[in-house]
Design a protein around this motif. Structure first.
Motif, mmCIF file in Angstrom:
data_model
loop_
_atom_site.group_PDB
_atom_site.id
_atom_site.type_symbol
_atom_site.label_atom_id
_atom_site.label_comp_id
_atom_site.label_asym_id
_atom_site.label_seq_id
_atom_site.Cartn_x
_atom_site.Cartn_y
_atom_site.Cartn_z
ATOM 1 N N THR A 175 1.670 -9.562 -6.504
ATOM 2 C CA THR A 175 3.013 -9.479 -6.539
ATOM 3 C C THR A 175 3.589 -8.850 -5.368
ATOM 4 O O THR A 175 4.783 -8.520 -5.511
ATOM 5 C CB THR A 175 3.324 -8.642 -7.822
ATOM 6 O OG1 THR A 175 2.570 -7.375 -7.697
ATOM 7 C CG2 THR A 175 2.876 -9.352 -9.215
ATOM 8 N N ALA A 176 2.785 -8.406 -4.529
ATOM 9 C CA ALA A 176 3.473 -7.505 -3.254
ATOM 10 C C ALA A 176 4.260 -8.557 -2.330
ATOM 11 O O ALA A 176 3.963 -9.617 -2.179
ATOM 12 C CB ALA A 176 2.119 -7.245 -2.464
ATOM 13 N N LYS A 177 5.441 -7.649 -2.233
ATOM 14 C CA LYS A 177 6.393 -8.653 -1.244
ATOM 15 C C LYS A 177 6.065 -8.415 0.251
ATOM 16 O O LYS A 177 6.335 -9.090 0.930
ATOM 17 C CB LYS A 177 7.846 -8.227 -1.640
ATOM 18 C CG LYS A 177 8.092 -8.237 -3.089
ATOM 19 C CD LYS A 177 9.016 -9.537 -3.258
ATOM 20 C CE LYS A 177 9.527 -9.675 -4.822
ATOM 21 N NZ LYS A 177 8.550 -10.047 -5.739
ATOM 22 N N GLU A 178 5.640 -7.197 0.470
ATOM 23 C CA GLU A 178 5.429 -6.972 1.849
ATOM 24 C C GLU A 178 4.029 -6.363 1.868
ATOM 25 O O GLU A 178 3.148 -5.908 1.090
ATOM 26 C CB GLU A 178 6.301 -5.644 2.223
ATOM 27 C CG GLU A 178 7.659 -5.858 2.287
ATOM 28 C CD GLU A 178 8.264 -6.697 3.291
ATOM 29 O OE1 GLU A 178 7.441 -6.930 4.250
ATOM 30 O OE2 GLU A 178 9.234 -7.235 2.872
ATOM 31 N N PRO A 179 3.206 -6.627 3.017
ATOM 32 C CA PRO A 179 1.964 -6.110 3.194
ATOM 33 C C PRO A 179 1.499 -4.898 3.297
ATOM 34 O O PRO A 179 2.517 -3.917 3.622
ATOM 35 C CB PRO A 179 1.494 -6.812 4.619
ATOM 36 C CG PRO A 179 2.737 -6.940 5.279
ATOM 37 C CD PRO A 179 3.788 -7.385 4.205
#
Ligand code: NDP
Ligand code: PMR
Length: 396
Positions: A175-179
């Motif tokens: 669910t991560a939007k950013e690394p």
């Protein structure tokens, strides 16, 4: 189809902005039409082919052997005066813990639990009922190459010979939007699951080689979801390393990409890509070192262990519905205990000494040599991956 969208709505597992509701019609889950996939894969057999492509090849047994349980087999069946020493990374939960327990219970293995959280691992071993003399916890944070090197030094200082190394630990950020990044600035999923293990395995190969144990093994846990010759591997986003341009650029997002193929960050894809790396690495080890060292290199898909901490970052409803979905619909579910026994077989069973194999198990829990996808068995890609990984971890 009863399963369609109403069972696991795509919104629950969408991992990127804009995908949460977008385009998720009732007939599709994560862009895959279940009516199509159910027809082809959940009909009479999950081994049937998918839409004319011979997906079944990927899960077809080449050789099937019913392997004895881990309890009934001494390491390699030869008499040995000492216990085997096995390092298991990520042994503080899930598959790693279940494997550590299964091996410890035989009384023939000393398990070195290589974990990032010392206290958690100690508590886990205790609550699993592992006897004190059957294990040690040693600190290893795969998100730091310094920690990997320190672990190798610490292990050598222990004076123990190394007989088997199991690269099991992993992270998954669906669910991560950013690394997020490792201490060395690599995208976290590939950094931990592949690069940290790559350095660890390369460093410890000489220790495996030096061991006098009847069979030395290096095992890297793979997965079905990295293999696009299966239904599970065709659920978007699919694994694809492309021409490895993102890896060549350092996976740090500084002027390049955080994804191996050079694309936009996608946490679910990064995990699947990392599993492809794991399976390619095992084969490259086999090609380079099996004959010379006698070490057995293997990978495996232990089954869908839908209850583990791997899904901790997923939305709550996914975590609730995923286990019954795998248990009753795909029938791919295995308990942590069963999966632990499977990996313990790959560690110690005398019938699983063949090198270069990706092991899987059928519904009767009989092991068989599985076929990897085209990408996950591409020798040129494996070689290029090896060379680029060497550079990133400071070995070249
Ligand atoms: P878990 O999350 O239960 O276990 C993962 C382990 O990795 C934990 O012990 C975790 O430590 C450890 N870990 C995570 N990051 C690091 C790090 N930086 N350094 C050291 N250790 C770390 O998941 P599973 O048991 O499911 O996963 C185990 C393996 O099985 C993975 O390789 C996964 O890809 C594979 N697999 C799992 C499947 C499944 O259905 N669950 C299916 C196919 C393969 P901590 O306890 O501190 O969080
Ligand atoms: Mg998947 C035979 C069918 C099968 C199997 C064995 C798995 C294993 N999965 C199958 C089918 C499907 N899955 C179908 C039809 C769907 C759409 C409804 C589906 C969806 C799905 C999601 C959203 N499956 C998932 C996810 C995850 O987030 C898990 C993942 O990809 O993690 C990387 C996952 C998994 N399915 C599996 C296995 C083993 C996973 C877990 C992870 C892993 O490879 O380590």
């Amino acid at each position: 189809m009863a399963l369609q969208a109403s069972f696991l709505p795509s919104a629950l597992s969408a991992h990127k902005e804009g995908k949460a509701n977008g385009g998720a019609k009732d007939s599709a889950f994560l862009g895959v039409s279940l009516s199509e996939t159910m027809k082809s894969d959940f009909g009479s057999s999950v081994l049937r082919s998918h839409k004319g492509n011979n997906l079944s090849a990927g899960i077809r047994a080449q050789t099937a052997t019913t392997t004895p349980g881990v309890k009934s087999s001494a390491p390699e069946g030869k008499k040995t005066l000492r216990k085997g020493n096995v390092i298991v990374t990520g042994a503080s939960s899930g598959l790693g813990l279940a494997t550590a327990k299964a091996l410890a219970e035989t009384g023939r293995w000393n398990v070195i639990m290589a974990c990032r959280d010392f206290l958690k691992a100690e508590k886990a071993a205790k609550s699993a009922g592992m006897a004190k003399e059957s294990y040690q916890v040693m600190h290893l944070d795969l998100a730091s190459l310094d920690s990997v090197r320190q672990f190798v030094r610490n292990f050598r200082q222990s004076g123990l010979p190394l007989d088997v190394l199991v690269c099991n630990a992993a992270v998954y950020f669906p669910t991560a939007k950013e690394p997020t990044y490792t201490a060395d600035g690599f995208e976290m999923s590939v950094g931990v699951n592949h690069l940290g293990h790559f350095l660890l395995a390369r460093e410890l190969l000489e220790d495996l080689e030096a061991s006098d144990f009847p069979a030395r093994r290096l095992i890297i846990v793979g997965s079905i979801t990295g293999n696009t010759n299966t239904l599970a591997g065709n659920i978007p986003p699919k694994a694809n390393l492309g021409d490895l341009r993102g890896l060549a650029g350092g996976l740090n997002g500084l002027g390049g990409s955080t994804m191996i193929d050079g694309g936009e960050f996608d946490g679910a894809k990064a995990y699947k890509d990392s599993k492809v790396c794991n399976m390619l690495t095992m084969q490259e080890f086999h090609r380079r070192y099996h004959e010379e060292t006698g070490v057995t290199f293997a990978s495996l898909y232990p089954g869908c262990i839908a209850t583990t901490g791997l899904f901790r970052e997923h939305v709550a409803l996914f975590r609730l519905l995923f286990p019954p979905f795998q248990k009753y619909i795909t029938k791919g579910f295995v308990s942590e205990e069963e999966a632990g026994k499977r990996l313990a077989q790959v560690v110690s069973d005398p019938s699983l000494t063949k090198s270069g194999v990706y092991w899987s198990w059928n519904s009767n829990s009989a092991s068989f040599e599985n076929q990897l996808s085209e990408e996950a068995s591409d020798p040129e890609k494996a070689q290029r991956l090896w060379q680029l990984s060497e550079k990133l971890v400071g070995l070249a």
